[in-house]
Design a protein around this motif. Structure first.
Motif, PDB file in Angstrom:
ATOM      1  N   MET A 270     -44.891  -7.153 -20.200  1.00  0.00           N
ATOM      2  CA  MET A 270     -44.465  -5.878 -20.774  1.00  0.00           C
ATOM      3  C   MET A 270     -45.626  -5.028 -21.288  1.00  0.00           C
ATOM      4  SD  MET A 270     -41.340  -5.736 -20.166  1.00  0.00           S
ATOM      5  CE  MET A 270     -40.927  -4.283 -21.082  1.00  0.00           C
ATOM      6  N   VAL A 271     -46.657  -5.633 -21.852  1.00  0.00           N
ATOM      7  CA  VAL A 271     -47.763  -4.857 -22.430  1.00  0.00           C
ATOM      8  C   VAL A 271     -48.476  -4.026 -21.358  1.00  0.00           C
ATOM      9  CG1 VAL A 271     -49.986  -5.038 -23.592  1.00  0.00           C
ATOM     10  CG2 VAL A 271     -48.042  -6.328 -24.442  1.00  0.00           C
ATOM     11  N   PRO A 272     -48.861  -4.593 -20.217  1.00  0.00           N
ATOM     12  CA  PRO A 272     -49.490  -3.744 -19.195  1.00  0.00           C
ATOM     13  C   PRO A 272     -48.554  -2.676 -18.636  1.00  0.00           C
ATOM     14  CG  PRO A 272     -49.915  -6.050 -18.736  1.00  0.00           C
ATOM     15  CD  PRO A 272     -48.932  -6.003 -19.844  1.00  0.00           C
ATOM     16  N   MET A 273     -47.277  -2.999 -18.507  1.00  0.00           N
ATOM     17  CA  MET A 273     -46.326  -2.004 -18.004  1.00  0.00           C
ATOM     18  C   MET A 273     -46.206  -0.824 -18.957  1.00  0.00           C
ATOM     19  SD  MET A 273     -45.278  -2.852 -15.057  1.00  0.00           S
ATOM     20  CE  MET A 273     -43.777  -1.961 -14.812  1.00  0.00           C
ATOM     21  N   ILE A 274     -46.148  -1.097 -20.247  1.00  0.00           N
ATOM     22  CA  ILE A 274     -46.057  -0.028 -21.232  1.00  0.00           C
ATOM     23  C   ILE A 274     -47.337   0.797 -21.231  1.00  0.00           C
ATOM     24  CG2 ILE A 274     -45.939   0.454 -23.708  1.00  0.00           C
ATOM     25  CD1 ILE A 274     -43.990  -1.946 -23.894  1.00  0.00           C
ATOM     26  N   ALA A 275     -48.492   0.158 -21.101  1.00  0.00           N
ATOM     27  CA  ALA A 275     -49.765   0.872 -21.060  1.00  0.00           C
ATOM     28  C   ALA A 275     -49.828   1.812 -19.862  1.00  0.00           C
ATOM     29  CB  ALA A 275     -50.920  -0.119 -21.029  1.00  0.00           C
ATOM     30  N   ILE A 276     -49.375   1.354 -18.711  1.00  0.00           N
ATOM     31  CA  ILE A 276     -49.392   2.188 -17.508  1.00  0.00           C
ATOM     32  C   ILE A 276     -48.410   3.344 -17.645  1.00  0.00           C
ATOM     33  CG2 ILE A 276     -48.814   2.224 -15.056  1.00  0.00           C
ATOM     34  CD1 ILE A 276     -50.016  -0.625 -14.920  1.00  0.00           C
ATOM     35  N   LEU A 277     -47.212   3.068 -18.146  1.00  0.00           N
ATOM     36  CA  LEU A 277     -46.225   4.136 -18.331  1.00  0.00           C
ATOM     37  C   LEU A 277     -46.717   5.186 -19.321  1.00  0.00           C
ATOM     38  CD1 LEU A 277     -42.893   2.114 -18.372  1.00  0.00           C
ATOM     39  CD2 LEU A 277     -43.731   3.658 -16.595  1.00  0.00           C
ATOM     40  N   GLU A 278     -47.382   4.746 -20.379  1.00  0.00           N
ATOM     41  CA  GLU A 278     -47.924   5.683 -21.358  1.00  0.00           C
ATOM     42  C   GLU A 278     -49.008   6.557 -20.720  1.00  0.00           C
ATOM     43  OE1 GLU A 278     -49.640   5.563 -25.898  1.00  0.00           O
ATOM     44  OE2 GLU A 278     -49.967   3.837 -24.609  1.00  0.00           O
ATOM     45  N   GLN A 279     -49.873   5.951 -19.928  1.00  0.00           N
ATOM     46  CA  GLN A 279     -50.954   6.691 -19.274  1.00  0.00           C
ATOM     47  C   GLN A 279     -50.394   7.727 -18.307  1.00  0.00           C
ATOM     48  OE1 GLN A 279     -54.055   6.017 -20.205  1.00  0.00           O
ATOM     49  NE2 GLN A 279     -55.038   7.477 -18.865  1.00  0.00           N
ATOM     50  N   VAL A 280     -49.388   7.361 -17.543  1.00  0.00           N
ATOM     51  CA  VAL A 280     -48.779   8.287 -16.591  1.00  0.00           C
ATOM     52  C   VAL A 280     -48.065   9.417 -17.329  1.00  0.00           C
ATOM     53  CG1 VAL A 280     -46.992   8.480 -14.805  1.00  0.00           C
ATOM     54  CG2 VAL A 280     -48.604   6.579 -14.757  1.00  0.00           C
ATOM     55  N   ALA A 281     -47.391   9.108 -18.419  1.00  0.00           N
ATOM     56  CA  ALA A 281     -46.698  10.145 -19.198  1.00  0.00           C
ATOM     57  C   ALA A 281     -47.685  11.151 -19.779  1.00  0.00           C
ATOM     58  CB  ALA A 281     -45.888   9.497 -20.315  1.00  0.00           C
ATOM     59  N   ILE A 282     -48.829  10.677 -20.269  1.00  0.00           N
ATOM     60  CA  ILE A 282     -49.842  11.580 -20.815  1.00  0.00           C
ATOM     61  C   ILE A 282     -50.408  12.457 -19.707  1.00  0.00           C
ATOM     62  CG2 ILE A 282     -52.145  11.660 -21.849  1.00  0.00           C
ATOM     63  CD1 ILE A 282     -51.345   9.164 -23.438  1.00  0.00           C
ATOM     64  N   ALA A 283     -50.677  11.872 -18.546  1.00  0.00           N
ATOM     65  CA  ALA A 283     -51.211  12.657 -17.431  1.00  0.00           C
ATOM     66  C   ALA A 283     -50.230  13.749 -17.010  1.00  0.00           C
ATOM     67  CB  ALA A 283     -51.526  11.744 -16.255  1.00  0.00           C
ATOM     68  N   LYS A 284     -48.950  13.425 -16.958  1.00  0.00           N
ATOM     69  CA  LYS A 284     -47.950  14.415 -16.561  1.00  0.00           C
ATOM     70  C   LYS A 284     -47.761  15.480 -17.634  1.00  0.00           C
ATOM     71  CE  LYS A 284     -45.461  11.724 -13.229  1.00  0.00           C
ATOM     72  NZ  LYS A 284     -44.188  11.487 -12.595  1.00  0.00           N
ATOM     73  N   ALA A 285     -47.863  15.104 -18.893  1.00  0.00           N
ATOM     74  CA  ALA A 285     -47.676  16.062 -19.978  1.00  0.00           C
ATOM     75  C   ALA A 285     -48.805  17.092 -20.035  1.00  0.00           C
ATOM     76  CB  ALA A 285     -47.579  15.332 -21.314  1.00  0.00           C
ATOM     77  N   PHE A 286     -50.019  16.679 -19.686  1.00  0.00           N
ATOM     78  CA  PHE A 286     -51.159  17.577 -19.789  1.00  0.00           C
ATOM     79  C   PHE A 286     -51.638  18.094 -18.434  1.00  0.00           C
ATOM     80  CE2 PHE A 286     -51.463  15.208 -23.785  1.00  0.00           C
ATOM     81  CZ  PHE A 286     -51.430  16.290 -24.655  1.00  0.00           C
ATOM     82  N   SER A 287     -50.828  17.975 -17.402  1.00  0.00           N
ATOM     83  CA  SER A 287     -51.226  18.462 -16.086  1.00  0.00           C
ATOM     84  C   SER A 287     -50.951  19.952 -15.910  1.00  0.00           C
ATOM     85  CB  SER A 287     -50.509  17.680 -14.996  1.00  0.00           C
ATOM     86  OG  SER A 287     -49.127  17.972 -15.014  1.00  0.00           O
ATOM     87  N   ASN A 288     -50.277  20.574 -16.863  1.00  0.00           N
ATOM     88  CA  ASN A 288     -49.950  22.006 -16.811  1.00  0.00           C
ATOM     89  C   ASN A 288     -49.213  22.371 -15.527  1.00  0.00           C
ATOM     90  OD1 ASN A 288     -51.148  22.506 -19.309  1.00  0.00           O
ATOM     91  ND2 ASN A 288     -53.149  22.776 -18.366  1.00  0.00           N
ATOM     92  N   GLY A 289     -48.264  21.553 -15.156  1.00  0.00           N
ATOM     93  CA  GLY A 289     -47.445  21.815 -13.979  1.00  0.00           C
ATOM     94  C   GLY A 289     -48.070  21.372 -12.670  1.00  0.00           C
ATOM     95  N   GLY A 290     -49.273  20.821 -12.748  1.00  0.00           N
ATOM     96  CA  GLY A 290     -49.943  20.350 -11.534  1.00  0.00           C
ATOM     97  C   GLY A 290     -49.402  19.010 -11.089  1.00  0.00           C
ATOM     98  N   LYS A 291     -49.795  18.626  -9.885  1.00  0.00           N
ATOM     99  CA  LYS A 291     -49.337  17.364  -9.330  1.00  0.00           C
ATOM    100  C   LYS A 291     -50.215  16.231  -9.856  1.00  0.00           C
ATOM    101  CE  LYS A 291     -48.132  15.284  -4.950  1.00  0.00           C
ATOM    102  NZ  LYS A 291     -48.156  15.427  -3.490  1.00  0.00           N
ATOM    103  N   THR A 292     -49.597  15.134 -10.260  1.00  0.00           N
ATOM    104  CA  THR A 292     -50.337  13.971 -10.730  1.00  0.00           C
ATOM    105  C   THR A 292     -50.080  12.799  -9.797  1.00  0.00           C
ATOM    106  OG1 THR A 292     -48.528  13.293 -12.180  1.00  0.00           O
ATOM    107  CG2 THR A 292     -50.231  14.677 -13.146  1.00  0.00           C
ATOM    108  N   ASP A 293     -51.064  11.932  -9.699  1.00  0.00           N
ATOM    109  CA  ASP A 293     -50.963  10.761  -8.844  1.00  0.00           C
ATOM    110  C   ASP A 293     -50.872   9.522  -9.730  1.00  0.00           C
ATOM    111  OD1 ASP A 293     -50.978   8.977  -6.769  1.00  0.00           O
ATOM    112  OD2 ASP A 293     -53.077   9.284  -6.240  1.00  0.00           O
ATOM    113  N   SER A 294     -49.707   8.919  -9.802  1.00  0.00           N
ATOM    114  CA  SER A 294     -49.501   7.748 -10.662  1.00  0.00           C
ATOM    115  C   SER A 294     -50.345   6.567 -10.212  1.00  0.00           C
ATOM    116  CB  SER A 294     -48.029   7.356 -10.669  1.00  0.00           C
ATOM    117  OG  SER A 294     -47.246   8.410 -11.157  1.00  0.00           O
ATOM    118  N   THR A 295     -50.588   6.467  -8.916  1.00  0.00           N
ATOM    119  CA  THR A 295     -51.404   5.372  -8.401  1.00  0.00           C
ATOM    120  C   THR A 295     -52.823   5.455  -8.943  1.00  0.00           C
ATOM    121  OG1 THR A 295     -50.094   5.423  -6.387  1.00  0.00           O
ATOM    122  CG2 THR A 295     -52.169   4.208  -6.302  1.00  0.00           C
TER     123      THR A 295
END
Length: 75
Positions: free
Chosen positions: A5-30
């Motif tokens: 669970m700890v790595p999964m939460i870390a990855i989900l948090e990182q992806v959420a931050i990237a999407k929140a600050f992308s200013n509508g741009g496309k983000t690559d979760s991979t």
């Protein structure tokens, strides 16, 4: 169970931050998953703490006008 669970939460948090600050741009979760994994592997050689991002710190830095990653040095 916590070991999974700890790595999964870390990855989900990182992806959420990237999407929140992308200013509508496309983000690559991979790309975010690779960055977290590579950073964690690198830190394992030096006994570092687990690598993850902080949504609150990112929000404060964005609101205060921080434009580059060098602003984290002063944080």
């Amino acid at each position: 169970m916590g070991l999974v669970m700890v790595p999964m939460i870390a990855i989900l948090e990182q992806v959420a931050i990237a999407k929140a600050f992308s200013n509508g741009g496309k983000t690559d979760s991979t790309q975010e998953m690779i960055a977290v994994g590579a950073g964690s592997i690198f830190c394992s050689f030096f006994g570092c703490l687990p690598l993850t991002a902080s949504f609150s710190r990112s929000s404060v830095m964005s609101a205060s006008g921080g434009k580059t990653q060098f602003t984290n040095f002063f944080n």
